[in-house]
Enzyme design. Structure first.
Site, PDB file in Angstrom:
ATOM      1  N   ARG A 164       0.118  -7.222  -3.799  1.00 30.64           N
ATOM      2  CA  ARG A 164       1.260  -8.144  -3.939  1.00 30.64           C
ATOM      3  C   ARG A 164       0.810  -9.577  -4.246  1.00 30.64           C
ATOM      4  NH1 ARG A 164       3.224  -3.705  -3.368  1.00 30.64           N
ATOM      5  NH2 ARG A 164       5.249  -3.271  -2.431  1.00 30.64           N
ATOM      6  N   SER A 239      11.217  -4.886   0.405  1.00 28.54           N
ATOM      7  CA  SER A 239      10.338  -5.057   1.572  1.00 28.54           C
ATOM      8  C   SER A 239      10.298  -6.527   1.956  1.00 28.54           C
ATOM      9  CB  SER A 239       8.915  -4.637   1.248  1.00 28.54           C
ATOM     10  OG  SER A 239       8.845  -3.289   0.952  1.00 28.54           O
ATOM     11  N   GLU A 337       6.690 -10.811   2.806  1.00 29.48           N
ATOM     12  CA  GLU A 337       6.365 -10.607   1.389  1.00 29.48           C
ATOM     13  C   GLU A 337       7.323 -11.461   0.555  1.00 29.48           C
ATOM     14  OE1 GLU A 337       6.294  -6.469  -0.187  1.00 29.48           O
ATOM     15  OE2 GLU A 337       7.233  -7.363  -1.932  1.00 29.48           O
TER      16      GLU A 337
HETATM   17  N1  EPU Z   1       7.601   4.381   8.572  1.00 23.78           N
HETATM   18  C1  EPU Z   1       8.088   4.419   9.856  1.00 23.78           C
HETATM   19  N2  EPU Z   1       9.426   4.238  10.054  1.00 23.78           N
HETATM   20  C2  EPU Z   1      10.268   4.041   9.008  1.00 23.78           C
HETATM   21  C3  EPU Z   1       9.779   4.011   7.690  1.00 23.78           C
HETATM   22  C4  EPU Z   1       8.417   4.186   7.493  1.00 23.78           C
HETATM   23  O1  EPU Z   1       7.361   4.613  10.826  1.00 23.78           O
HETATM   24  O2  EPU Z   1      11.465   3.895   9.255  1.00 23.78           O
HETATM   25  C5  EPU Z   1       6.161   4.584   8.349  1.00 23.78           C
HETATM   26  C6  EPU Z   1       5.902   6.009   7.926  1.00 23.78           C
HETATM   27  O3  EPU Z   1       4.782   6.476   8.624  1.00 23.78           O
HETATM   28  C7  EPU Z   1       5.566   5.906   6.464  1.00 23.78           C
HETATM   29  C8  EPU Z   1       4.937   4.541   6.415  1.00 23.78           C
HETATM   30  O4  EPU Z   1       5.696   3.750   7.330  1.00 23.78           O
HETATM   31  O5  EPU Z   1       4.667   6.901   6.105  1.00 23.78           O
HETATM   32  C9  EPU Z   1       4.977   3.916   5.043  1.00 23.78           C
HETATM   33  O6  EPU Z   1       6.303   3.917   4.561  1.00 23.78           O
HETATM   34  P1  EPU Z   1       6.590   3.986   2.980  1.00 23.78           P
HETATM   35  O7  EPU Z   1       5.793   5.078   2.397  1.00 23.78           O
HETATM   36  O8  EPU Z   1       8.050   3.967   2.798  1.00 23.78           O
HETATM   37  O9  EPU Z   1       5.956   2.687   2.410  1.00 23.78           O
HETATM   38  P2  EPU Z   1       5.897   1.203   2.936  1.00 23.78           P
HETATM   39  O10 EPU Z   1       4.479   0.890   3.190  1.00 23.78           O
HETATM   40  O11 EPU Z   1       6.844   1.009   4.063  1.00 23.78           O
HETATM   41  C10 EPU Z   1       5.543   0.194   0.547  1.00 23.78           C
HETATM   42  C11 EPU Z   1       6.075  -0.968  -0.249  1.00 23.78           C
HETATM   43  C12 EPU Z   1       7.427  -0.643  -0.872  1.00 23.78           C
HETATM   44  C13 EPU Z   1       7.272   0.584  -1.742  1.00 23.78           C
HETATM   45  C14 EPU Z   1       6.735   1.731  -0.861  1.00 23.78           C
HETATM   46  C15 EPU Z   1       6.453   2.972  -1.657  1.00 23.78           C
HETATM   47  C16 EPU Z   1       5.123  -2.896   0.866  1.00 23.78           C
HETATM   48  C17 EPU Z   1       5.396  -4.088   1.701  1.00 23.78           C
HETATM   49  N3  EPU Z   1       6.174  -2.119   0.615  1.00 23.78           N
HETATM   50  O12 EPU Z   1       6.423   0.369   1.667  1.00 23.78           O
HETATM   51  O13 EPU Z   1       7.772  -1.734  -1.709  1.00 23.78           O
HETATM   52  O14 EPU Z   1       8.498   0.969  -2.336  1.00 23.78           O
HETATM   53  O15 EPU Z   1       5.479   1.338  -0.246  1.00 23.78           O
HETATM   54  O16 EPU Z   1       5.267   2.806  -2.379  1.00 23.78           O
HETATM   55  O17 EPU Z   1       3.996  -2.688   0.440  1.00 23.78           O
HETATM   56  C18 EPU Z   1       9.104  -3.649  -2.111  1.00 23.78           C
HETATM   57  O18 EPU Z   1       8.056  -4.252  -2.317  1.00 23.78           O
HETATM   58  O19 EPU Z   1      10.231  -4.233  -2.183  1.00 23.78           O
HETATM   59  C19 EPU Z   1       9.055  -2.262  -1.721  1.00 23.78           C
HETATM   60  C20 EPU Z   1      10.136  -1.591  -1.385  1.00 23.78           C
END
Ligand code: EPU
Length: 341
Positions: A164, A239, A337
């Site tokens: 990012r 995010s 972010e």
């Molecule tokens: N999780 C929880 N509870 C929840 C949701 C998620 O415990 O309610 C845990 C789960 O273990 C899950 C992990 O968090 O496996 C990661 O969640 P996810 O795969 O949804 O990805 P993220 O790390 O939360 C990032 C990006 C998103 C992007 C997704 C998919 C960042 C800050 N965010 O989210 O980006 O869509 O990966 O690649 O890196 C954005 O930037 O606006 C955005 C949505």
């Protein structure tokens, strides 16, 4: 062409739908407009360049000038049997570019489907989702250097792409370059990137030869719809927090608090990356509302403005409450972010 508006309402230019104004708003359609616009602004007046406004929180009215690029167009720079190099105007909508690429069977951007924002900002923010980042396919960024007052192109190796972040976000360079086009190298041969767990689950057992960019795009959109609020209906900035990278000691601290190593974490060079969503979820924030700001019930990394009446301060109050509660429980300080203006 430059269109100038005064005392301009920015609600439609920030996906959080903050009802804020700027003193002056300038939208332009040609790269050559950039030096001219800058020359019209007094030295003591602040200016800020926005893209699609999808990663911003305006914390109050902006007393200076807001610029917005309406530079459109896609130009094919070169093409081989296997690849295509395209130069795209900074004001193109990222998801429209991705749909176009998928229509032609070009690989490389499909995992970013549904991501809000515009092409210029995709390079600034190095937007990423589902195992890819824009910087993976960007080869060059075209910009106006506001310090040396010249048009330049910056090769990928000099763009400092990271999680990012990029050269364009470094504190000493921030605001220096006004991006007017971005060059992407896409693949004409099949190159699905489907290792991200949620994607791998959907494609398990499927012959990769039958996968097209559109099939991946549709899956990504369906995964996003199942987790993220619909940007047309529920204002947010995606995010809100970054996934923190923590030290080995902080990692051991979580193991002690949780009583196991069974929590999501990824080993990275300088420690462990922990999903902020998990930290926030564990602190019980899913669906919690404070005033007119709310934590999205399906993905607690996202703060929403459900009734479109939240003030910037209400969003900031909720942000601070989340940061404090994660710090109290885990000793980890989350960083936003979303850029605060
Ligand atoms: N999780 C929880 N509870 C929840 C949701 C998620 O415990 O309610 C845990 C789960 O273990 C899950 C992990 O968090 O496996 C990661 O969640 P996810 O795969 O949804 O990805 P993220 O790390 O939360 C990032 C990006 C998103 C992007 C997704 C998919 C960042 C800050 N965010 O989210 O980006 O869509 O990966 O690649 O890196 C954005 O930037 O606006 C955005 C949505």
């Amino acid at each position: 062409m430059i269109t100038t508006s005064y005392n301009y309402n920015l609600t439609a230019h920030n996906t959080f739908a903050m009802k804020v104004k700027c003193s002056c708003f300038m939208e332009y359609t040609n790269p050559e407009d950039i030096p001219f616009m800058l020359s019209t602004i007094r030295k003591d007046v602040d200016w800020f360049h926005i893209g699609g406004g999808s990663n911003l929180l305006f914390t109050s009215d902006f007393s200076g000038v807001i610029f917005h690029s309406a530079i459109k167009g896609k130009e094919i720079i070169s093409e081989t049997e296997d690849t295509i190099l395209i130069k795209v105007g900074a004001g193109e909508v990222m998801d429209e570019l991705i749909e176009w690429a998928c229509d032609y069977g070009y690989w490389g951007l499909e995992n970013l489907s549904g991501i809000p924002g515009e092409v210029g900002a995709s390079a600034v923010q190095n937007v990423g989702a589902y195992g890819i980042e824009a910087g993976d396919v960007i080869t060059k960024v075209y910009a106006f250097d506001t310090i040396n007052r010249e048009f330049i192109s910056i090769e990928k190796k000099d763009c400092q792409f990271g999680y990012r972040t990029s050269l364009f976000k470094q504190p000493d360079e921030k605001g220096r370059y006004v991006i007017h086009a971005v060059e992407y190298l896409l693949s004409k041969v099949s190159a699905p990137k489907i290792e991200y767990p949620a994607l791998a689950a959907r494609f398990s057992g499927m012959n990769t030869e039958n996968i097209t960019p559109h099939i991946v795009r549709n899956e990504i959109i369906s995964i996003r719809n199942s987790k993220l609020p619909n940007p047309q209906e529920v204002p947010s900035a995606g995010s809100f927090f970054k996934n923190p990278i923590i030290s080995d000691i902080q990692f051991q601290n979580i193991v002690e608090i949780i009583g196991s190593t069974q929590f999501p974490h990824y080993k990275v060079e300088d420690g462990y990356k922990i999903p902020a969503a998990w930290l926030i979820d564990t602190c019980g924030w899913k669906g919690v509302r404070k005033g007119n700001a709310e934590v999205w019930k399906l993905q607690p990394l996202v703060i929403i403005n459900p009734d479109k009446i939240a003030t910037p301060q209400e969003i900031i109050n909720l942000e601070n409450d989340i940061i404090n509660s994660v710090a109290d429980k885990f000793g980890i300080i989350l960083s936003p972010e979303v850029e605060h203006i």
